[in-house]
Design a protein around this motif. Sequence first.
Motif, PDB file in Angstrom:
ATOM      1  N   GLU A 162       0.808  -1.219   0.000  1.00 25.34           N
ATOM      2  CA  GLU A 162       0.000   0.000   0.000  1.00 25.34           C
ATOM      3  C   GLU A 162       0.841   1.270   0.000  1.00 25.34           C
ATOM      4  O   GLU A 162       0.316   2.363  -0.220  1.00 25.34           O
ATOM      5  CB  GLU A 162      -0.933   0.011   1.218  1.00 25.34           C
ATOM      6  CG  GLU A 162      -0.218   0.086   2.546  1.00 25.34           C
ATOM      7  CD  GLU A 162       0.161  -1.281   3.105  1.00 25.34           C
ATOM      8  OE1 GLU A 162       0.272  -1.386   4.344  1.00 25.34           O
ATOM      9  OE2 GLU A 162       0.329  -2.240   2.323  1.00 25.34           O
ATOM     10  N   GLY A 163       2.155   1.164   0.225  1.00 22.53           N
ATOM     11  CA  GLY A 163       3.025   2.328   0.296  1.00 22.53           C
ATOM     12  C   GLY A 163       3.513   2.553   1.708  1.00 22.53           C
ATOM     13  O   GLY A 163       2.898   2.100   2.677  1.00 22.53           O
ATOM     14  N   ILE A 164       4.624   3.266   1.853  1.00 23.60           N
ATOM     15  CA  ILE A 164       5.181   3.465   3.188  1.00 23.60           C
ATOM     16  C   ILE A 164       4.263   4.399   3.988  1.00 23.60           C
ATOM     17  O   ILE A 164       3.631   5.299   3.423  1.00 23.60           O
ATOM     18  CB  ILE A 164       6.622   4.020   3.129  1.00 23.60           C
ATOM     19  CG1 ILE A 164       6.642   5.432   2.511  1.00 23.60           C
ATOM     20  CG2 ILE A 164       7.524   3.082   2.343  1.00 23.60           C
ATOM     21  CD1 ILE A 164       8.022   6.090   2.606  1.00 23.60           C
ATOM     22  N   PRO A 165       4.164   4.187   5.289  1.00 28.25           N
ATOM     23  CA  PRO A 165       3.238   4.998   6.096  1.00 28.25           C
ATOM     24  C   PRO A 165       3.482   6.499   5.986  1.00 28.25           C
ATOM     25  O   PRO A 165       2.518   7.277   5.936  1.00 28.25           O
ATOM     26  CB  PRO A 165       3.496   4.489   7.522  1.00 28.25           C
ATOM     27  CG  PRO A 165       3.982   3.086   7.342  1.00 28.25           C
ATOM     28  CD  PRO A 165       4.790   3.105   6.074  1.00 28.25           C
ATOM     29  N   ALA A 166       4.751   6.919   5.938  1.00 32.89           N
ATOM     30  CA  ALA A 166       5.044   8.359   5.900  1.00 32.89           C
ATOM     31  C   ALA A 166       4.439   9.009   4.666  1.00 32.89           C
ATOM     32  O   ALA A 166       3.914  10.139   4.742  1.00 32.89           O
ATOM     33  CB  ALA A 166       6.556   8.587   5.935  1.00 32.89           C
ATOM     34  N   LEU A 167       4.508   8.340   3.526  1.00 35.68           N
ATOM     35  CA  LEU A 167       3.960   8.926   2.300  1.00 35.68           C
ATOM     36  C   LEU A 167       2.443   8.910   2.319  1.00 35.68           C
ATOM     37  O   LEU A 167       1.788   9.883   1.907  1.00 35.68           O
ATOM     38  CB  LEU A 167       4.484   8.187   1.073  1.00 35.68           C
ATOM     39  CG  LEU A 167       3.989   8.731  -0.277  1.00 35.68           C
ATOM     40  CD1 LEU A 167       4.284  10.212  -0.412  1.00 35.68           C
ATOM     41  CD2 LEU A 167       4.595   7.953  -1.440  1.00 35.68           C
ATOM     42  N   ARG A 168       1.847   7.834   2.799  1.00 34.76           N
ATOM     43  CA  ARG A 168       0.381   7.780   2.842  1.00 34.76           C
ATOM     44  C   ARG A 168      -0.179   8.855   3.777  1.00 34.76           C
ATOM     45  O   ARG A 168      -1.184   9.484   3.474  1.00 34.76           O
ATOM     46  CB  ARG A 168      -0.079   6.383   3.245  1.00 34.76           C
ATOM     47  CG  ARG A 168       0.210   5.340   2.155  1.00 34.76           C
ATOM     48  CD  ARG A 168      -0.363   3.976   2.455  1.00 34.76           C
ATOM     49  NE  ARG A 168       0.347   3.309   3.526  1.00 34.76           N
ATOM     50  CZ  ARG A 168      -0.148   3.071   4.730  1.00 34.76           C
ATOM     51  NH1 ARG A 168      -1.382   3.454   5.029  1.00 34.76           N
ATOM     52  NH2 ARG A 168       0.568   2.442   5.641  1.00 34.76           N
ATOM     53  N   GLU A 169       0.510   9.086   4.876  1.00 32.24           N
ATOM     54  CA  GLU A 169       0.073  10.153   5.789  1.00 32.24           C
ATOM     55  C   GLU A 169       0.235  11.520   5.143  1.00 32.24           C
ATOM     56  O   GLU A 169      -0.640  12.392   5.269  1.00 32.24           O
ATOM     57  CB  GLU A 169       0.895  10.070   7.085  1.00 32.24           C
ATOM     58  CG  GLU A 169       0.562   8.852   7.944  1.00 32.24           C
ATOM     59  CD  GLU A 169       1.593   8.623   9.039  1.00 32.24           C
ATOM     60  OE1 GLU A 169       2.512   9.471   9.166  1.00 32.24           O
ATOM     61  OE2 GLU A 169       1.487   7.607   9.752  1.00 32.24           O
ATOM     62  N   ALA A 170       1.343  11.716   4.417  1.00 30.50           N
ATOM     63  CA  ALA A 170       1.576  13.000   3.751  1.00 30.50           C
ATOM     64  C   ALA A 170       0.543  13.246   2.657  1.00 30.50           C
ATOM     65  O   ALA A 170       0.041  14.363   2.503  1.00 30.50           O
ATOM     66  CB  ALA A 170       2.991  13.031   3.167  1.00 30.50           C
ATOM     67  N   ILE A 171       0.210  12.212   1.888  1.00 29.21           N
ATOM     68  CA  ILE A 171      -0.787  12.362   0.826  1.00 29.21           C
ATOM     69  C   ILE A 171      -2.155  12.678   1.417  1.00 29.21           C
ATOM     70  O   ILE A 171      -2.880  13.553   0.914  1.00 29.21           O
ATOM     71  CB  ILE A 171      -0.837  11.088  -0.043  1.00 29.21           C
ATOM     72  CG1 ILE A 171       0.443  10.964  -0.884  1.00 29.21           C
ATOM     73  CG2 ILE A 171      -2.066  11.090  -0.946  1.00 29.21           C
ATOM     74  CD1 ILE A 171       0.563   9.653  -1.634  1.00 29.21           C
ATOM     75  N   ALA A 172      -2.529  11.977   2.478  1.00 28.29           N
ATOM     76  CA  ALA A 172      -3.833  12.227   3.098  1.00 28.29           C
ATOM     77  C   ALA A 172      -3.935  13.678   3.568  1.00 28.29           C
ATOM     78  O   ALA A 172      -4.963  14.344   3.369  1.00 28.29           O
ATOM     79  CB  ALA A 172      -4.043  11.266   4.272  1.00 28.29           C
ATOM     80  N   ALA A 173      -2.860  14.196   4.168  1.00 23.33           N
ATOM     81  CA  ALA A 173      -2.872  15.590   4.616  1.00 23.33           C
ATOM     82  C   ALA A 173      -2.902  16.549   3.433  1.00 23.33           C
ATOM     83  O   ALA A 173      -3.590  17.575   3.457  1.00 23.33           O
ATOM     84  CB  ALA A 173      -1.635  15.863   5.482  1.00 23.33           C
ATOM     85  N   HIS A 174      -2.173  16.205   2.376  1.00 24.02           N
ATOM     86  CA  HIS A 174      -2.095  17.078   1.196  1.00 24.02           C
ATOM     87  C   HIS A 174      -3.445  17.201   0.498  1.00 24.02           C
ATOM     88  O   HIS A 174      -3.887  18.314   0.178  1.00 24.02           O
ATOM     89  CB  HIS A 174      -1.044  16.538   0.229  1.00 24.02           C
ATOM     90  CG  HIS A 174      -1.052  17.219  -1.095  1.00 24.02           C
ATOM     91  ND1 HIS A 174      -0.696  18.541  -1.259  1.00 24.02           N
ATOM     92  CD2 HIS A 174      -1.397  16.757  -2.338  1.00 24.02           C
ATOM     93  CE1 HIS A 174      -0.808  18.873  -2.542  1.00 24.02           C
ATOM     94  NE2 HIS A 174      -1.235  17.813  -3.208  1.00 24.02           N
ATOM     95  N   VAL A 175      -4.126  16.083   0.245  1.00 22.24           N
ATOM     96  CA  VAL A 175      -5.395  16.166  -0.476  1.00 22.24           C
ATOM     97  C   VAL A 175      -6.489  16.777   0.389  1.00 22.24           C
ATOM     98  O   VAL A 175      -7.420  17.408  -0.122  1.00 22.24           O
ATOM     99  CB  VAL A 175      -5.837  14.787  -1.022  1.00 22.24           C
ATOM    100  CG1 VAL A 175      -4.846  14.277  -2.054  1.00 22.24           C
ATOM    101  CG2 VAL A 175      -6.027  13.761   0.097  1.00 22.24           C
ATOM    102  N   ALA A 176      -6.361  16.625   1.707  1.00 21.41           N
ATOM    103  CA  ALA A 176      -7.325  17.284   2.593  1.00 21.41           C
ATOM    104  C   ALA A 176      -7.162  18.798   2.505  1.00 21.41           C
ATOM    105  O   ALA A 176      -8.150  19.546   2.462  1.00 21.41           O
ATOM    106  CB  ALA A 176      -7.129  16.807   4.029  1.00 21.41           C
ATOM    107  N   PHE A 177      -5.913  19.261   2.451  1.00 25.49           N
ATOM    108  CA  PHE A 177      -5.642  20.698   2.401  1.00 25.49           C
ATOM    109  C   PHE A 177      -5.946  21.289   1.027  1.00 25.49           C
ATOM    110  O   PHE A 177      -6.573  22.343   0.901  1.00 25.49           O
ATOM    111  CB  PHE A 177      -4.173  20.955   2.755  1.00 25.49           C
ATOM    112  CG  PHE A 177      -3.728  22.366   2.525  1.00 25.49           C
ATOM    113  CD1 PHE A 177      -4.089  23.379   3.406  1.00 25.49           C
ATOM    114  CD2 PHE A 177      -2.956  22.699   1.417  1.00 25.49           C
ATOM    115  CE1 PHE A 177      -3.683  24.688   3.188  1.00 25.49           C
ATOM    116  CE2 PHE A 177      -2.547  24.002   1.193  1.00 25.49           C
ATOM    117  CZ  PHE A 177      -2.909  25.004   2.090  1.00 25.49           C
TER     118      PHE A 177
END
Length: 480
Positions: A162-177
Amino acid sequence: MEPVFPFDLTLSGPGTLTRSLHHQLRAAILDGRLGPGTALPATRRVAAALGIARNTVVTAYDLLIAEGYAIPRKGAKAVVAELSGRRTAPPPARQSGFDDSRLNALWRTPLLHPEPGRALPERSFRLGVPDHRHFPHDTWRRLSAQSLRAWSRTGFGYAGSEGIPALREAIAAHVAFSRAVACKADNVVVTSGAQQAFDLLARLLVTAGRTRVAVEEPGYPPVRAAFAAAGAQLVPIPVDEEGLCVDRLDSDIRVISVTPSHQSPTGVALSLRRRAALLAFARRHGAVVIEDDYDGEFRFGGRPLDALQTLDRDALVFYVGTFSKSLFPSLRKGFVVSPGWAREALVTVKHCADSHSDTITQAVLAAFIRDGHLARHVRRMRSIYSVRRGALLEGLHRELGPWLEPIPSEAGLHLAARIRDPALAPAIVAAMRRHAPGAQSIAEYAMAPPERPAVTFGYGVIDADDIPAALAGFRRALLG
């Protein structure tokens, strides 16, 4: 002993060794196995490897030199001569790989063949490519070095599909913003670009020969290819000034692929009423929606319409994003924000496809987003692209107004224009290819000849100062 030639030699019986060696080396030169400039191995080495007398090899080489197939060099090995055009007979005709009956018939379909690349100037109207000159290369280089140092201190292994946790967390924050997409890191699946996202979703959602998939007409060809490759029945749905014509969807459609923020290629946005209608259709008929938000970060008007995923209250939407437009295409990083009910199955499909995306660039991208570099870069590029877009719009009105009518659009990296007189479409497209290289006819995106011809111009890599002169030349060509 290590072979002396990159192919096998089979020498015949007594009295024919020289002739046999000479004929086989000559054949290898003629068919390219020994290319021009290749040094012939030392005669002693060849003799030892083949178990023959050195004089046999010397004589064979001398014959090649005498016939012009090899060139002697004083104090060095002879080399193969340049023999362009020297063949006495053409090579046997070869069947195109796509036509070979041993291949699955699906992969012999012209629909799936990749388009050959076009030779274009560095500064052109090509679509879908951002400008490399303003990218923060030094920042990316520094973050890459940090990630490599961290990687060197970590034991080898396989990462999660599914991808490394750091990137998935960064993407989730990015698309929310940036897009008001509400999700958690667990909903994000990292892919090798948006194209792999479409491929994974097609594998996940399509039952070959049965599932009917609605695609925009005209629309993005690689999306159609991904679903066709999975065996879907493609159903083209027209696009007008409000985007996808939702009222044209049949009740047995089970997957709808759409580009609501900036339709590819017309550039229109899916209206709010049609967004609501599309979600209502999916809810009523048990369908799902694939929302391709490929360049929605670049907006030049007012407040953007909410993403379909934001409006979705029934877990019907798979939101697909990419960093190919906001950063650079060779990064090959995209993602799917998946409904919870499909997430585990989607990760399984990803695991079957390629186990996981490379972890080093995932870590670099995660840091780039986390530290605010992506948001700053997008803001900077939005300003630059806005100037180019303005120059393009002004030029289309001033120089090409009698022939082209710009299609309203407030996002993305390209702008489309309708051809006012369809009878002039061939002449306009021909002039466009000469004077606006990289611009395309929307017919290249359509499954059938479009009823309303149009052309589309990218402004990702062309400078604003170059646009007026190019469009003025376009106008002169049309005036004859």
